[in-house]
Design an enzyme around this catalytic site. Sequence first.
Site, short mmCIF file in Angstrom:
data_model
loop_
_atom_site.label_atom_id
_atom_site.label_comp_id
_atom_site.label_asym_id
_atom_site.label_seq_id
_atom_site.Cartn_x
_atom_site.Cartn_y
_atom_site.Cartn_z
N ASP A 1 27.20 26.36 80.91
CA ASP A 1 26.12 26.29 81.91
C ASP A 1 24.84 25.74 81.28
O ASP A 1 23.89 25.41 81.99
CB ASP A 1 25.80 27.71 82.44
CG ASP A 1 26.46 28.00 83.78
OD1 ASP A 1 26.80 27.03 84.49
OD2 ASP A 1 26.62 29.18 84.12
N LYS B 1 35.27 27.59 91.39
CA LYS B 1 35.34 27.15 89.99
C LYS B 1 36.79 27.25 89.49
O LYS B 1 37.27 26.37 88.80
CB LYS B 1 34.39 27.99 89.12
CG LYS B 1 32.94 27.62 89.36
CD LYS B 1 31.95 28.58 88.75
CE LYS B 1 30.53 28.19 89.18
NZ LYS B 1 29.50 29.17 88.84
N GLN C 1 28.84 34.69 86.13
CA GLN C 1 28.25 34.35 87.43
C GLN C 1 26.99 35.18 87.66
O GLN C 1 27.01 36.40 87.56
CB GLN C 1 29.30 34.61 88.53
CG GLN C 1 28.89 34.12 89.90
CD GLN C 1 28.76 32.60 89.96
OE1 GLN C 1 29.58 31.86 89.45
NE2 GLN C 1 27.70 32.11 90.59
#
Length: 284
Positions: free
Chosen positions: A119, A52, A96
Site C-alpha cells: 500500500d 482484492k 484493511q
Amino acid sequence: MAKLIDGKAISAALRSEIAAEVTELKKKGITPGLAVILVGEDPASQTYVRNKQKACEEVGFHGEQINLPATTTQEELLAVVRELNARTDIHGILCQLPLPCGLDDSLVIAAIDPKKDVDAFHAENVGHIMIGDQQFLPCTPAGVMELIHRSEIAVEGKHCVVIGRSNIVGKPMAMLLLQENGTVTICHSRTRDLAQVCRQADILVAAVGRAKFVTADMVKPGATVIDVGINRDENGKLCGDVDFAAVEPIAGAITPVPGGVGPMTIALLMKNTLTAAKQQNGLV
Ligand code: NDP
C-alpha cells in the site's frame, strides 16, 4: 465534449499485462503472494477485501485473506503481521483500514516490513516517495498517473491542482505530479477562493469525499479532470467529487465514477505485489 478516460478498460489492460508476467514468473517457481488482513465485520471493508481477493485470482497470485474478530487486541494483530513478515510465500501485506475502535492504524502500518508494504503507507516508503526513488507507488495516486500516461496527457509544465491533502491520496498525488514536472498546487478545506484556484488548473484532481463538489465554474475549458471521490448522491447512487454532467461539456478529458480511478487502485495493488515478489526473489 470531453474525452472519456476509461479506467475500466485501462485497468483491464494493466491486469492482463500483470497476468502475463505472472505466467513467466511461475515458470521460475515464483507465485506472487498477497495477504490481506481484515479485522471486524465492516460491510464496506468486506467488499473491498473480497474484490482484492478476486483480483489476485484473476492475475494468478496466491491471495490469502486473514479474518480476525473485532475483539482482536493490538498485540494479537501485530503478532499476525510479524508472522506474515517472516513468510517467504507472502510478498505483499496489507491491513484493511479503518480498523475497529481501540486498534491503532499507525502501529500496524509501522509493523509491516517496508519491503512487503504494497500500500506504500509505511513511513519508510512515504520517505522514498518524497525523495523520488520509490519502490512502491501508493495505489490510488499511481492509478491516476497510469490513467494520465495511457491517455497520453502530458504533465510537464502543466498547472496541476489537487483538492485534498490526505496521506493516502492528496499528498502522494501531488508528489507524483511534481516528479513529472507539473507545477502543483494542493488545496484543502482552508484554501481561500478555491474555485478561482481550480480554474487555473490544466489538470484538476479531486480527492475531497464530497458528492458533486467540483462544479462547472471551477473548471478551465479543456482541462483534464480526474475524479478520485467515491460518494453516494441524494438518491443513494454512486458518484464522484465532480458534478460530471455539468463539467463534462467543458473539460478536455474526464474520468467517470464509477469506471474511472476506482478500478485502477486494485490494479496498482496487483502491480506493487508483483514488484515485491520480483524484488524478494532478486529479479529487480
Ligand atoms: P480524506 O477525508 O482523508 O481527505 C479529504 C480532503 O479533502 C482533506 O484534505 C480535506 O481538507 C479536503 N476537503 C474537505 N472538504 C473540503 C472543502 N470544502 N474544500 C476544500 N477541501 C476540502 O479523504 P481521502 O483522501 O481518503 O479520500 C478522498 C475521496 O477519495 C473520498 O471520496 C474517498 O472515498 C475516495 N477514495 C477513492 C479511492 C479509489 O480507489 N477511487 C481510494 C481512496 C479514497 P482538510 O485536510 O483541510 O480537512
